[in-house]
Design an enzyme around this catalytic site. Structure first.
Site, PDB file in Angstrom:
ATOM      1  N   ASP A  27       0.828  -1.211   0.000  1.00  0.00           N
ATOM      2  CA  ASP A  27       0.000   0.000   0.000  1.00  0.00           C
ATOM      3  C   ASP A  27       0.865   1.265   0.000  1.00  0.00           C
ATOM      4  OD1 ASP A  27      -2.338   1.429  -0.053  1.00  0.00           O
ATOM      5  OD2 ASP A  27      -2.787   1.206   2.082  1.00  0.00           O
ATOM      6  N   ASN A  78     -11.112  -2.086  -5.211  1.00  0.00           N
ATOM      7  CA  ASN A  78     -10.333  -1.216  -6.106  1.00  0.00           C
ATOM      8  C   ASN A  78     -11.014  -1.021  -7.465  1.00  0.00           C
ATOM      9  OD1 ASN A  78      -7.097  -2.458  -4.900  1.00  0.00           O
ATOM     10  ND2 ASN A  78      -8.238  -0.651  -4.240  1.00  0.00           N
TER      11      ASN A  78
HETATM   12  C1  IPE Z   1      -5.568  -2.568  -0.136  1.00  0.00           C
HETATM   13  O1  IPE Z   1      -5.179  -1.247  -0.330  1.00  0.00           O
HETATM   14  C2  IPE Z   1      -5.585  -3.294  -1.452  1.00  0.00           C
HETATM   15  C3  IPE Z   1      -4.289  -3.508  -2.083  1.00  0.00           C
HETATM   16  C4  IPE Z   1      -3.117  -3.233  -1.536  1.00  0.00           C
HETATM   17  C5  IPE Z   1      -4.343  -4.087  -3.377  1.00  0.00           C
HETATM   18  P1  IPE Z   1      -6.265  -0.071  -0.471  1.00  0.00           P
HETATM   19  O2  IPE Z   1      -5.488   1.170  -0.677  1.00  0.00           O
HETATM   20  O3  IPE Z   1      -7.250  -0.428  -1.503  1.00  0.00           O
HETATM   21  O4  IPE Z   1      -6.964  -0.112   0.955  1.00  0.00           O
HETATM   22  P2  IPE Z   1      -7.797   1.004   1.729  1.00  0.00           P
HETATM   23  O5  IPE Z   1      -8.816   1.529   0.772  1.00  0.00           O
HETATM   24  O6  IPE Z   1      -6.838   2.086   2.145  1.00  0.00           O
HETATM   25  O7  IPE Z   1      -8.364   0.298   2.905  1.00  0.00           O
HETATM   26  C1  IPE Z   2      -1.527   0.231  -3.382  1.00  0.00           C
HETATM   27  O1  IPE Z   2      -1.315   1.619  -3.441  1.00  0.00           O
HETATM   28  C2  IPE Z   2      -1.825  -0.376  -4.735  1.00  0.00           C
HETATM   29  C3  IPE Z   2      -3.248  -0.702  -4.961  1.00  0.00           C
HETATM   30  C4  IPE Z   2      -4.196  -0.629  -4.071  1.00  0.00           C
HETATM   31  C5  IPE Z   2      -3.626  -1.106  -6.297  1.00  0.00           C
HETATM   32  P1  IPE Z   2      -2.517   2.653  -3.444  1.00  0.00           P
HETATM   33  O2  IPE Z   2      -2.903   2.914  -4.863  1.00  0.00           O
HETATM   34  O3  IPE Z   2      -3.618   2.195  -2.576  1.00  0.00           O
HETATM   35  O4  IPE Z   2      -1.813   3.927  -2.834  1.00  0.00           O
HETATM   36  P2  IPE Z   2      -2.443   4.938  -1.784  1.00  0.00           P
HETATM   37  O5  IPE Z   2      -2.927   4.122  -0.629  1.00  0.00           O
HETATM   38  O6  IPE Z   2      -3.536   5.665  -2.479  1.00  0.00           O
HETATM   39  O7  IPE Z   2      -1.297   5.815  -1.408  1.00  0.00           O
HETATM   40 MG    MG Z   3      -4.017   2.457  -0.627  1.00  0.00          MG
END
Ligand code: IPE
Ligand code: IPE
Ligand code: MG
Length: 251
Positions: free
Chosen positions: A18, A66
């Site tokens: 993340d 997502n």
């Molecule tokens: C969790 O991250 C999913 C992945 C790392 C693929 P998110 O960024 O989607 O999670 P939330 O929304 O902060 O809980």
């Molecule tokens: C994790 O990074 C990757 C996926 C969830 C696909 P994020 O895209 O969630 O990055 P933040 O949390 O917005 O910084």
């Molecule tokens: Mg994230």
């Protein structure tokens, strides 16, 4: 760097990768650049895990939730995923790594599924680490799909409802055949599970770091694993029982 005890590594390491978007936005870059840089961290963690002898590595790459992100970001992620798999399959062969996917694959675009199928087929004979990508994955969705499959098999007489126990239920999940994760790392400072492996994380040791995924380094991976090695996993028993019986984490 603290040397790691090779006999006390997690058998199954799971990672919630993340912070790609925030990494990019802090640098005035587009979010997709963060995902691209994140893919470099994936390469490092895959390589290090395999070198260390970790048997199972599971990466949360795209959640069921997502799908609600902006279409352009989703498209960028799917393109990046295809590129990563195509580029890395030769390395997976050299490193004897087998690809596996969990999640609702019917929601993924056809070209992504074709790329995944090819990589899974090519690496299916590899006997080293199993690299599981959680794609279009949600724990609740997985649990309800398993319940539906169980109900169908019960109606068709393939299974008796009285036989359903923890082991049988677990075998109906996408992760059937994989051991539960011993250790979970989540980057970017968020302290939540975000619908990842809800059933399988029952006794997993959790580790959270403030570092965003693109900045996660080998040193941090070692630091996290050293932290894992310092923990006493009790599985509901008392400390005395554990010390008498030896280390349950390797049981
Ligand atoms: C969790 O991250 C999913 C992945 C790392 C693929 P998110 O960024 O989607 O999670 P939330 O929304 O902060 O809980
Ligand atoms: C994790 O990074 C990757 C996926 C969830 C696909 P994020 O895209 O969630 O990055 P933040 O949390 O917005 O910084
Ligand atoms: Mg994230």
């Amino acid at each position: 760097m603290m040397p790691l005890d090779p006999n006390k590594l997690p058998i199954h390491l799971a990672v919630i990768m993340d912070g790609n978007g925030r990494w990019a936005q802090q640098r005035m870059l587009k979010r997709i650049v963060g995902h691209q840089r994140g893919a470099e961290t994936v390469k490092m963690v895959v390589e290090q895990s395999s070198l260390l002898g970790i048997k199972y590595l599971t990466l949360f790459a795209f959640s069921s939730e997502n799908w609600s992100r902006p279409v352009l970001e989703i498209r960028g992620l799917m393109t990046l995923l295809k590129k990563y798999i195509r580029q890395e399959t030769a390395r997976m062969m050299r490193k004897n790594i087998r690809y596996n996917v969990i999640g609702n694959r019917s929601d993924l675009p056809d070209d992504v599924n074709e790329t995944l199928d090819e990589a899974i087929r090519k690496t299916s004979g590899n006997t080293g680490m199993v690299l599981t990508l959680a794609l279009s994955y949600g724990g609740r969705q997985e649990l309800s799909r398993a319940a539906a499959k169980l109900a169908k098999d019960a109606i068709e007489g393939k299974i008796s409802y009285e036989d359903i126990d923890v082991n049988i239920f677990g075998s109906y999940l996408d992760t059937g055949g994989l051991p539960d994760p011993d250790f979970l790392i989540r980057t970017s400072g968020e302290m939540r599970i975000s619908n990842f492996l809800l059933w399988q994380l029952a006794y997993t040791e959790l580790y959270f770091t403030e570092t965003n995924w693109p900045d996660f380094t080998i040193n941090e991976l070692h630091k996290a694993l050293a932290d894992f090695q310092s923990r006493e996993r009790r599985f509901g028993l008392t400390s005395d029982q554990i010390n008498k019986r030896g280390d349950l984490s390797n049981a």
